[in-house]
Structure formats: structure tokens, C-alpha cells
Design an enzyme around this catalytic site. Structure first.
Site, PDB file in Angstrom:
ATOM      1  N   SER A  48       0.832  -1.203   0.000  1.00 51.60           N
ATOM      2  CA  SER A  48       0.000   0.000   0.000  1.00 51.60           C
ATOM      3  C   SER A  48       0.874   1.263   0.000  1.00 51.60           C
ATOM      4  O   SER A  48       1.685   1.421  -0.917  1.00 51.60           O
ATOM      5  CB  SER A  48      -0.960  -0.058   1.189  1.00 51.60           C
ATOM      6  OG  SER A  48      -1.991   0.891   1.035  1.00 51.60           O
TER       7      SER A  48
ATOM      8  N   HIS B 119      -8.293  -4.899  -0.308  1.00 52.51           N
ATOM      9  CA  HIS B 119      -6.970  -4.297  -0.092  1.00 52.51           C
ATOM     10  C   HIS B 119      -6.214  -5.024   1.027  1.00 52.51           C
ATOM     11  O   HIS B 119      -5.033  -5.315   0.916  1.00 52.51           O
ATOM     12  CB  HIS B 119      -7.169  -2.826   0.280  1.00 52.51           C
ATOM     13  CG  HIS B 119      -5.917  -2.011   0.314  1.00 52.51           C
ATOM     14  ND1 HIS B 119      -5.182  -1.711  -0.813  1.00 52.51           N
ATOM     15  CD2 HIS B 119      -5.253  -1.415   1.342  1.00 52.51           C
ATOM     16  CE1 HIS B 119      -4.132  -0.960  -0.475  1.00 52.51           C
ATOM     17  NE2 HIS B 119      -4.156  -0.777   0.825  1.00 52.51           N
TER      18      HIS B 119
ATOM     19  N   ASP C 227      -9.247  -5.544  -4.494  1.00 55.73           N
ATOM     20  CA  ASP C 227      -8.892  -4.278  -3.857  1.00 55.73           C
ATOM     21  C   ASP C 227      -9.796  -3.165  -4.385  1.00 55.73           C
ATOM     22  O   ASP C 227      -9.857  -2.916  -5.578  1.00 55.73           O
ATOM     23  CB  ASP C 227      -7.423  -3.967  -4.161  1.00 55.73           C
ATOM     24  CG  ASP C 227      -6.855  -2.884  -3.269  1.00 55.73           C
ATOM     25  OD1 ASP C 227      -7.612  -2.004  -2.829  1.00 55.73           O
ATOM     26  OD2 ASP C 227      -5.634  -2.923  -3.014  1.00 55.73           O
TER      27      ASP C 227
END
Lengths: 385, 385
Positions: A171, A365, A332
Site C-alpha cells: 500500500s 486491499h 482491492d
């Protein structure tokens, strides 16, 4: 006899899976100039390391952390520590990121969200401004992904590590990993972007912007001057709830929260759903050590992200010499897989050595954290190649 | 000669595509009891109709509207009307919902979001409470999808329409359409759920809850008592921005807003992105005639949605006798296609006549409105079968 078997089992478990206890170390700089042009005095960040640096210092892997994370990527602070590092599943002896082979280290970012966590050391809006003796608040300069990278580089310079076997991040950590490969191509041999992207788009800029809304809307925020009166807890908790929500996916989320069969909301407009309360409770725990202003700074650092900081992504990616691996999560919703895929495709078009492997799962995610071991072998093979 | 061709072309266009001018009509009830147990006096809603009701009143199609919509499903109010009905692409002479064959009507919901739109008639929190002579505010009772259905049924009863050839709705309109098929199975021959669901889950409850956050966080909201001082505009505009955002998809969204190359946010934490300003401008236009409290009531009506209102979805679906068609949008992030699919699958399992057809496109949820014509033939065939 049974004790012996137990002891053997324990030894096996320790040998194959556990790291020795880890400790947070402190790295300080007398002066650090941000990309936004401000020179900060007394910058300090925390860092952790697992494994042993080899003689020629060629086995270092840098782990760059995500938005709500810290340098606690693996291991435990004590035997009783209930919260091991977030990537314990892949970092350790014999694991995908094998601490028997690699010296793995991780560094707290500037403006780390967990500013009040005793295990985090960071310089950010909650830090004392040497010029005033009071917390910076919004007088803290805008900090960027490149700034996080440059603090890490200063630590590596101090440690005499001139080349990274790999930089691996999830991320916001993937932003740092890819920016490393663009900014210092001669220092990065391999780059792994987990649930990542190459640059931001209007969609993601607004998705991130929304995380700052409840903080700024909380009257207790006081334009960032709340350190004497206390955190804008309502706004901060809502922001953390938004982060949790946006980082998940219906299948996983629905498995965790109570279905909306509540009676009260059907007749009382002021009543709420149990599932919303549950999420708020979960967010409040996570928010406990967090600084509301830090979230605003990390939102901005993320919104600004472009691998290479300035210019055009394709031109910047042309500078990369590292082998690269992109591992987005199939479901995600926060950094949609297309973002990683288009970066991978641009690198391929440029003739670079790049791989792409999605991580499946029910958490969206978050699968980049909780389900990364499903692609552990791909990661291991990439690091070994 | 050229004028003649032009005139012919115009006649063809009018004949094949345009509706006569439409007008809003008013339907009032002296008394209406909500599912939450409150009896309201003086309930009034607006409605529109296109096409002609046949002699045996068997050709009526009811269009139930979405969260931010109204009964203006098709046509224009005047020749110069710049905003035709939202489903003009599929409702009209010769179109998928053919007004040469069907009498198509639509009704404003209770607590309609566009309470101050001169073309909307609704009874909701902004209406005067006969008991006090002041707007209800949060003293307005909780209203449900079933209440919207029951107001529509009262209108149909008045018109002498005992059976619907079909009920067709998008999003919150799909909730009404499916609830119609469960509540009054002998009155609904066909049901079309566009970008819909059978019931809410914790994921969607929270996604909706977030739309109410900026309104409640705005100090100008005053717990719903703002009608004398004026709307909580900041919160309302943000709520509308959230609705737009959640109803779209990155590909479409990014085609519309400016990429984040702004310089100011890189050095000023208080500066914002142009794309965010653009979205807020767009939201402000949409919010102009909206009532903040009404959004809270529609959030609640949607959160409470379960086809059949009480009980278990499968038991309720067992009551359906209508042929059903589910048309989710492939990239819907708000009501994910799985929600429609699982409802369709349950109906199939129960031995019902049900169809499933996804709508593709770059706009996500919004494809159910802007891209429905891509599945116009499927819809037309379903209505004819």
C-alpha cells in the site's frame, strides 16, 4: 515423555517460524530538508531489524510500511506480546522473506499515524516544534513519499548499506518501494509492490480526501491545534472507520459484523445499527494511539504520490533498473488492481524485468496484509532470482 | 429541399424518440400509516405518466425511482427543458419501455431528497407538521421502502389499475420493485431490478451510513432543526459528493476530473486538489434543491431494506409470482452485482421464472442509469414475454 515432545515441538516452531524478540531502535538526524522545501531540526524515527547483516552488507531487504502501520513488520517485543508484526507470515527464519538469509529492516515514516504508540518513533505534526516548544500542528511541513524514502536512505547510509537486495512494501509502503527504485536505481536490485500503484488519479485522491473529512469536521480539531485539549476523538475514530472500510471487501466485512436485523432503527431515526457500533468500537481501538493531524499528513503524502515525485510516470519508470514484482489484491477497492497492472505494463513496454501476480481473498486491499502468504512462494522465488 | 429533409428527419426523430411534454401531477392522501406505526395527515406526492392507459387498464408499467431521483423518469417539462427524464433512453415511443404500448407512470417517494425542487412533490422532514405548523425535522417518522410502495399502491387503486404489467426500478427503485413483487404478488406480472439487491448487509449499511456523516457533523444541521436558519450546506454538499463518488467507478470518474498534478498541495497542507473542488462544484449543483434531513431518511429507508420488510429473504421471495429480471452493473461498487445475483439465484432455486443480465460500462452503479440502453433489447424482450 509428553514434555519432551512438547519441547521438541516448541523448538521446531521457534526454529522454523519465530524470530528472536525484536526491539525498536531510534535513528535521529540533526537536519532534514523536505521536498516541500522546509528544513526540520531534530528528526527522529524508529526502526527494527530481523536477521543478520552479512559481511559485505549485500543482504539487506527494506520493508516500507503502509498508511496505518509502523516499522513493526515482524516479530514480537516480548514473549507475551499479543500483536506480532503485520507480516509475520512472510518474514522470519525459512519464510518467504527468510531472515536466515536476509537482513530485514523497516523504518517508521515521518508523520506516522501511530504517533502516541510507545513502540513508534516519528517526527510529525504532534512533535514539538523547536522554534516554539509546542507541537507543530499544521505548521509541520507537507511531507512526501520521497521524504520517507530519504530518511530511510540516511539510515542505510549510516549503516553502510549501499545496495538493497530488495525493497518490499504494501500500500503506502509500495509507494515508497517504487519511489526507491526510481530515485536510487543503482541502490535497488529488486522491488516488490504489494497492493500498490505507480501514481494517484482523481478517483484515489478523493477516496483519500474522504478520510480527512471527519477529522476536519470535528469541532475538537481546532484547525489542528488540539494537543492541549486532547484529540478530536469522534472525527479520528470515524476516519479510522473509513480507512478500515475502504481497505476491505464485502465478503470479508460481512463475515465480521452483525447483519442489520436491528429493530430500533426501523422506528427511530436517531437509533443506529449494531454493525455500525461494532465498526466504531474496532476503529476506536485502532485510533487509541493515533494522531488525527498525522492522518491528514499521510493522506496528503499518499495523494501526492507519483513514483519519481515529479515529472511523468513513464519517464520516471524508464530510470528503474531493479527487477520488479507487482502483487495487487484481486478485490482491492482502495488501490484497484488496474493501478498496479498499468505500472507493470509500462515497465514491460520499457523492456524492464517485471512480474505481476494478484493476491486473491475476501478482504480486498487488506488481503495484501492478511493473505500475502498465499503468494509466499512467488515472493520467495522473486527474491531468490 | 434541404429543409424538407430536415423536417422529415425531425418528424422521424419526434415520432421514434420523443414523448409529448410531461407534467407533474399531485396525489394526496388524507391519512397514511407508516410501517413504523405513525399515522400522517396530508400526505402528498408527485407523479408523472407517459403513454395511454388502455381500456382494461392492463398495460401499466410502474417506474420506481432511485435515491437521488424523482418521478421524472422520462420526457421534458417544456420544449426548452435541458434535463429530460433520467431513463429517456429506454422510455418513449418505440423504445424498450414502449409508450406506444404501455402506460408508464412514476411516483415521487416520501422524504424525496429533492424536496425543494419545484418539479417534486413529497411529504418528508421538510414538510409542515400539521400538529405544530413547523417543518417536521427529525419528528418525521421513519419511512420504509414498503411505505413508498404503499403510497404508489394507493395511487394505482385510485386510478383503477389492479395489475401492473411490470414494475421497474433502479437502485433504491429496485428495492421498491422487488418489495412490490413480494408484498402484492397478485398485482405484479413482471419485476425488473436494475442495479439492485434483495436485502442489505453490514457492508452496505455502513456505506450508506457514511452519507449521513457530513450532514450530522455540520454545526448548521442543529439536529435537524435548520429550516429557519437554512440548510447545512457544507455537510449536504459533502454528502452528495459521497453519493456521486460511491455510485461511480474509477474509469468513468477519472475521465471527468482533473489529474492531481496541482502544485499547491505539495507545499501547503491547507491547499486542496482541483479535482476535489470540481467534484464539490458538481455536488453543490445537485444539492441545490435537496433537503439534508431527507437524505438521512432515505439512508435509513435503504439501510432497512429487505424485500418483504420483515422475516427472511428466502421465505419472502417464495411469495413472488412475477417473472423477474435482475440487471446489476458489472462494476457496481455501491450495490455489488453479487447482491442481485444471489437474489436471482434464490428465486431460481425456488423454481421461479427469473433472468440475470449484467450491464457493462465504465460508470459502475451509475451504468444502471446512463448505460441501461446497452441492454435495452433484453429489457424489451422481457417486457414482451
Amino acid at each position: 515423555m509428553r514434555y519432551w515432545i512438547l519441547a521438541l515441538g516448541l523448538c521446531w516452531a521457534l526454529g522454523a517460524q519465530a524470530l528472536p524478540l525484536v526491539e525498536k531502535q531510534r535513528f535521529a538526524l540533526d537536519s532534514f530538508t523536505t521536498q516541500s522545501g522546509t528544513t526540520l531540526k531534530e528528526v527522529a524515527v524508529g526502526w527494527e531489524a530481523y536477521g543478520t547483516l552479512n559481511a559485505d552488507k549485500s543482504n539487506a531487504i527494506l520493508i516500507t510500511h503502509f498508511f496505518s502501520g509502523s516499522s513493526h513488520a515482524a516479530g514480537k517485543y516480548s514473549d507475551q506480546d499479543p500483536l506480532p508484526g503485520y507480516w509475520d507470515a512472510i518474514i522470519g527464519p525459512g519464510k518467504a522473506i527468510d531472515t536466515d538469509k536476509y537482513y530485514v529492516l523497516s523504518v517508521d515514516t515521518l508523520a506516522n499515524a501511530n504517533a502516541f504508540d510507545p513502540h513508534v518513533i516519528t517526527t510529525g505534526p504532534a512533535s514539538l516544534n523547536p522554534a516554539t516548544g509546542k507541537p507543530y500542528g499544521l505548521d509541520f511541513p507537507v511531507v512526501s513519499i520521497r521524504d520517507f524514502v530519504n530518511v530511510q536512505k540516511a539510515l542505510l547510509d549510516k549503516l553502510g548499506i549501499n545496495k538493497l537486495h530488495a525493497v518490499v512494501g504494501a500500500s503506502m509502503g509500495s509507494f515508497q518501494a517504487l519511489d526507491w527504485a526510481v530515485a536510487y536505481p543503482d541502490k535497488v536490485e529488486r522491488m516488490v509492490s504489494v497492493i500498490g500503484a505507480g501514481q494517484m488519479d482523481p478517483w484515489t485522491v478523493y477516496g483519500l480526501e474522504r478520510w480527512s473529512d471527519p477529522i476536519k469536521a470535528d469541532p475538537a480539531w481546532h484547525n489542528g491545534h488540539y494537543y492541549e485539549q486532547g484529540q478530536p476523538k469522534t472525527g479520528l475514530t470515524k476516519a479510522v472507520a473509513y480507512i478500515i472500510y475502504d481497505a476491505t471487501y464485502p465478503d470479508g466485512f460481512n463475515s465480521r459484523y452483525t447483519p442489520p436485523t436491528d429493530a430500533a432503527p426501523k422506528s427511530d431515526i436517531r437509533a443506529g445499527y449494531k454493525s455500525v457500533d461494532e465498526l466504531m468500537g474496532h476503529a476506536a481501538i485502532r485510533a487509541h494511539f493515533q494522531d488525527a493531524n498525522a492522518i491528514l499528513y499521510l493522506v496528503r503524502a499518499s495523494q501526492m504520490f507519483l513514483a519519481g515525485y515529479n515529472g511523468k510516470l513513464e519517464d520516471n519508470l524508464a530510470k528503474v533498473s531493479a527487477k520488479t514484482l507487482f502483487m495487487p489484491a484481486s478485490h482491492d477497492r482502495l488501490l484497484v488492481p488496474k493501478m498496479a497492472r498499468s505500472t507493470y505494463e509500462t515497465l514491460k513496454k520499457l523492456g524492464k524485468d517485471s512480474q505481476y501476480q494478484e493476491i486473491d481473498g475476501v478482504w480486498g486491499h487488506l488481503d495484501g496484509l492478511v493473505n500475502i502468504q498465499s503468494q509466499g512462494q512467488v515472493l520467495k522465488d522473486f527474491l531468490d532470482k
